[in-house]
Design a protein around this motif. Structure first.
Motif, PDB file in Angstrom:
ATOM      1  N   VAL A  76      17.765 -40.033 -17.455  1.00 23.09           N
ATOM      2  CA  VAL A  76      17.772 -39.033 -18.515  1.00 23.09           C
ATOM      3  C   VAL A  76      16.341 -38.870 -19.025  1.00 23.09           C
ATOM      4  O   VAL A  76      15.515 -39.777 -18.910  1.00 23.09           O
ATOM      5  N   GLY A  77      16.018 -37.697 -19.562  1.00 22.02           N
ATOM      6  CA  GLY A  77      14.738 -37.504 -20.229  1.00 22.02           C
ATOM      7  C   GLY A  77      13.796 -36.543 -19.547  1.00 22.02           C
ATOM      8  O   GLY A  77      12.789 -36.136 -20.140  1.00 22.02           O
ATOM      9  N   LEU A  78      14.072 -36.149 -18.288  1.00 25.90           N
ATOM     10  CA  LEU A  78      13.292 -35.134 -17.583  1.00 25.90           C
ATOM     11  C   LEU A  78      14.261 -34.081 -17.041  1.00 25.90           C
ATOM     12  O   LEU A  78      15.478 -34.228 -17.141  1.00 25.90           O
ATOM     13  N   ARG A  79      13.702 -33.030 -16.461  1.00 23.72           N
ATOM     14  CA  ARG A  79      14.559 -32.035 -15.835  1.00 23.72           C
ATOM     15  C   ARG A  79      15.458 -32.683 -14.782  1.00 23.72           C
ATOM     16  O   ARG A  79      15.068 -33.627 -14.107  1.00 23.72           O
ATOM     17  N   ARG A  80      16.648 -32.144 -14.620  1.00 27.53           N
ATOM     18  CA  ARG A  80      17.626 -32.723 -13.708  1.00 27.53           C
ATOM     19  C   ARG A  80      17.067 -32.862 -12.295  1.00 27.53           C
ATOM     20  O   ARG A  80      17.259 -33.891 -11.644  1.00 27.53           O
ATOM     21  N   ASP A  81      16.351 -31.842 -11.805  1.00 25.89           N
ATOM     22  CA  ASP A  81      15.849 -31.901 -10.438  1.00 25.89           C
ATOM     23  C   ASP A  81      14.822 -33.015 -10.280  1.00 25.89           C
ATOM     24  O   ASP A  81      14.748 -33.661  -9.225  1.00 25.89           O
ATOM     25  N   MET A  82      14.047 -33.290 -11.328  1.00 23.17           N
ATOM     26  CA  MET A  82      13.069 -34.360 -11.266  1.00 23.17           C
ATOM     27  C   MET A  82      13.752 -35.725 -11.267  1.00 23.17           C
ATOM     28  O   MET A  82      13.387 -36.620 -10.500  1.00 23.17           O
ATOM     29  N   VAL A  83      14.745 -35.887 -12.136  1.00 20.73           N
ATOM     30  CA  VAL A  83      15.485 -37.158 -12.184  1.00 20.73           C
ATOM     31  C   VAL A  83      16.167 -37.425 -10.849  1.00 20.73           C
ATOM     32  O   VAL A  83      16.126 -38.541 -10.320  1.00 20.73           O
ATOM     33  N   LEU A  84      16.781 -36.383 -10.274  1.00 17.37           N
ATOM     34  CA  LEU A  84      17.445 -36.549  -8.986  1.00 17.37           C
ATOM     35  C   LEU A  84      16.444 -36.904  -7.891  1.00 17.37           C
ATOM     36  O   LEU A  84      16.722 -37.743  -7.024  1.00 17.37           O
TER      37      LEU A  84
END
Length: 292
Positions: A76-84
């Protein structure tokens, strides 16, 4: 932000549903390169010194803790695509080490949280939710809080028998663990990483690639290591050092460290495990270029 962190940690503590990343999320191909830049082969003494720099001085009567349960990552805490993308990189590295991955609806045992001020978050947790730190001593938690860097990591570990049996307690009886006899080179117990948490200050990731962050997280979460400022060894652990040029991915030292760390049965005293790990580092540095 504290509410966000607490929600994420509640997911971990309760093993409830989380926006976790499973093996079906598109893990990196085993053919993707993950190590770069060869260096002259160092003396074994120097390699072992590097190990002690980042691993500290572990208890000689306990083996090094490793991930033995299926890996499931929540972020959690960044854009979804970055976390993924970061989670995908970690899982790709884990697969190469032989770590099993969780399924599509797995319960997270690793959290990667991008926050405003990790030290403040850890201090609040120590004051209000001390149980989240597992077996860590108060002095160890204080050391995490005092860390001035942008990354704060801790592991929740558990001791099992050599065969994986857990400590049992019935009623008011003392906890017991049935273990086989030990030998000179093997311990009768193992130490497993039951869960791991990493808080990264959000402003520190600017200018860093997803692969860099994922490889750094792999080193910090899949093994209990503490970065130390040193130009003696090229390592992804220098990613957040000020005034240094970090590698683009894991180096031969990093990958050799993790390969050796996860080699064998996991019940050797640290000194013996370090000796095995040194051989893997030597091998990676000799081979130099990218590995499958």
């Amino acid at each position: 932000m504290r509410a966000t962190v607490m929600t994420a940690l509640a997911w971990l503590a309760s093993f409830g549903t989380v926006q976790a990343v499973s093996a079906q999320a598109g893990t990196s191909s085993p053919l993707d390169p993950i190590v770069v830049t060869a260096r002259p082969l160092p003396a074994k003494r120097e390699t072992l010194r590097w190990f002690r720099m980042i691993a500290g001085h572990p208890n000689g009567s306990e083996p090094l803790s490793r991930m033995t349960q299926p890996l499931c990552i929540g972020g959690v805490g960044l854009r979804r695509d970055m976390v993924l993308g970061i989670a995908d990189r970690i899982m790709g590295n884990a697969m190469r080490l032989g770590i099993e991955l969780g399924g599509e609806k797995c319960s997270p045992n690793v959290l990667v949280l991008f926050v405003e001020n990790g030290a403040d978050q850890v201090k609040w947790l120590a004051d209000h939710r001390p149980g989240i730190f597992g077996r860590l001593q108060a002095s160890e938690v204080s050391a995490i809080i005092r860390d001035k860097g942008p990354v704060h990591v801790w592991h929740i570990t558990a001791i099992t028998s050599r065969d994986g049996d857990r400590i049992m307690q019935f009623g008011n009886e003392l906890p017991t663990l049935t273990i086989p006899s030990a030998s000179r080179i093997d311990l009768p117990i193992k130490s497993r990483i039951a869960a791991a948490v990493m808080l990264i200050d959000r402003n520190a990731v600017y200018g860093k690639s997803i692969n860099q962050i994922g490889d750094y997280a792999s080193m910090r979460l899949l093994a209990e290591v503490r970065p130390r400022n040193s130009e003696a060894v090229p390592s992804i652990l220098s990613l957040f050092d000020t005034g240094s040029s970090a590698p683009e991915a894991m180096t031969p030292f990093d990958w050799g460290y993790l390969r050796g760390f996860y080699a064998g049965q996991g019940n050797k005293p640290p000194a013996f495990q370090f000796a095995d790990m040194a051989r893997f580092v030597d091998e990676e540095i000799k081979n130099g270029a990218a590995k499958p």
